[in-house]
Write a protein that holds these residues in place. Structure first.
Motif, mmCIF file in Angstrom:
data_model
loop_
_atom_site.group_PDB
_atom_site.id
_atom_site.type_symbol
_atom_site.label_atom_id
_atom_site.label_comp_id
_atom_site.label_asym_id
_atom_site.label_seq_id
_atom_site.Cartn_x
_atom_site.Cartn_y
_atom_site.Cartn_z
ATOM 1 N N UNK A 22 -5.477 85.429 40.508
ATOM 2 C CA UNK A 22 -6.704 84.815 41.008
ATOM 3 C C UNK A 22 -6.431 83.463 41.657
ATOM 4 N N UNK A 23 -5.210 82.950 41.493
ATOM 5 C CA UNK A 23 -4.801 81.693 42.109
ATOM 6 C C UNK A 23 -3.386 81.835 42.635
ATOM 7 N N UNK A 24 -3.195 81.522 43.906
ATOM 8 C CA UNK A 24 -1.867 81.554 44.534
ATOM 9 C C UNK A 24 -1.603 80.168 45.102
ATOM 10 N N UNK A 25 -0.518 79.542 44.652
ATOM 11 C CA UNK A 25 -0.138 78.212 45.110
ATOM 12 C C UNK A 25 1.200 78.309 45.818
ATOM 13 N N UNK A 26 1.242 77.870 47.073
ATOM 14 C CA UNK A 26 2.487 77.804 47.825
ATOM 15 C C UNK A 26 2.914 76.340 47.783
ATOM 16 N N UNK A 27 3.933 76.051 46.981
ATOM 17 C CA UNK A 27 4.348 74.680 46.708
ATOM 18 C C UNK A 27 5.595 74.316 47.494
ATOM 19 N N UNK A 28 5.545 73.215 48.207
ATOM 20 C CA UNK A 28 6.710 72.696 48.892
ATOM 21 C C UNK A 28 7.065 73.386 50.188
ATOM 22 N N UNK A 29 6.175 74.226 50.685
ATOM 23 C CA UNK A 29 6.464 74.945 51.927
ATOM 24 C C UNK A 29 6.233 74.037 53.127
ATOM 25 N N UNK A 30 7.080 74.164 54.136
ATOM 26 C CA UNK A 30 6.808 73.448 55.387
ATOM 27 C C UNK A 30 5.500 73.952 55.987
ATOM 28 N N UNK A 31 4.931 73.201 56.891
ATOM 29 C CA UNK A 31 3.639 73.553 57.476
ATOM 30 C C UNK A 31 3.673 74.939 58.116
ATOM 31 N N UNK A 32 2.643 75.722 57.838
ATOM 32 C CA UNK A 32 2.522 77.066 58.402
ATOM 33 C C UNK A 32 1.667 76.997 59.665
ATOM 34 N N UNK A 33 1.793 78.018 60.506
ATOM 35 C CA UNK A 33 1.008 78.066 61.735
ATOM 36 C C UNK A 33 -0.456 78.350 61.409
ATOM 37 N N UNK A 34 -1.319 78.007 62.331
ATOM 38 C CA UNK A 34 -2.759 78.254 62.142
ATOM 39 C C UNK A 34 -3.031 79.746 61.970
ATOM 40 N N UNK A 35 -2.332 80.576 62.730
ATOM 41 C CA UNK A 35 -2.495 82.032 62.628
ATOM 42 C C UNK A 35 -2.135 82.527 61.223
ATOM 43 N N UNK A 36 -1.051 82.005 60.679
ATOM 44 C CA UNK A 36 -0.610 82.404 59.341
ATOM 45 C C UNK A 36 -1.607 81.964 58.290
ATOM 46 N N UNK A 37 -2.075 80.738 58.386
ATOM 47 C CA UNK A 37 -3.046 80.223 57.414
ATOM 48 C C UNK A 37 -4.334 81.037 57.482
#
Length: 83
Positions: A22-37
């Motif tokens: 119910x919760x997904x945290x992506x920690x320390x990842x470089x910035x993702x593209x707008x399309x990916x987000x």
């Protein structure tokens, strides 16, 4: 901590599609593209999960940081976030 945005997105995609969290945290990842987000946000919505991207930076180059996040869901349309 994924080494690049593509790998972080792939990991989040798999976890969100599983529907097991119910919760997904992506920690320390470089910035993702707008399309990916946008895609991951849609997947989170479809699986009724919360998705959080954390990319911490520190001042002066010293390692370490802390964040306290409190999320309160009042109803299906309103979510309050306190940082």
């Amino acid at each position: 901590q994924p080494p690049d945005p593509a790998r972080a997105a792939w990991c989040a995609d798999i976890v969100l599609r599983s529907g097991a969290f119910s919760l997904v945290v992506v920690d320390g990842a470089p910035a993702a593209s707008r399309e990916t987000v946008t895609r991951l946000t849609r997947l989170a919505h479809e699986s009724d999960a919360a998705l959080v991207f954390v990319h911490a930076t520190t001042r002066g180059g010293s390692p370490g940081s802390a964040v306290r996040l409190a999320v309160t869901r009042r109803d299906a349309a309103t979510v309050t976030v306190h940082v």
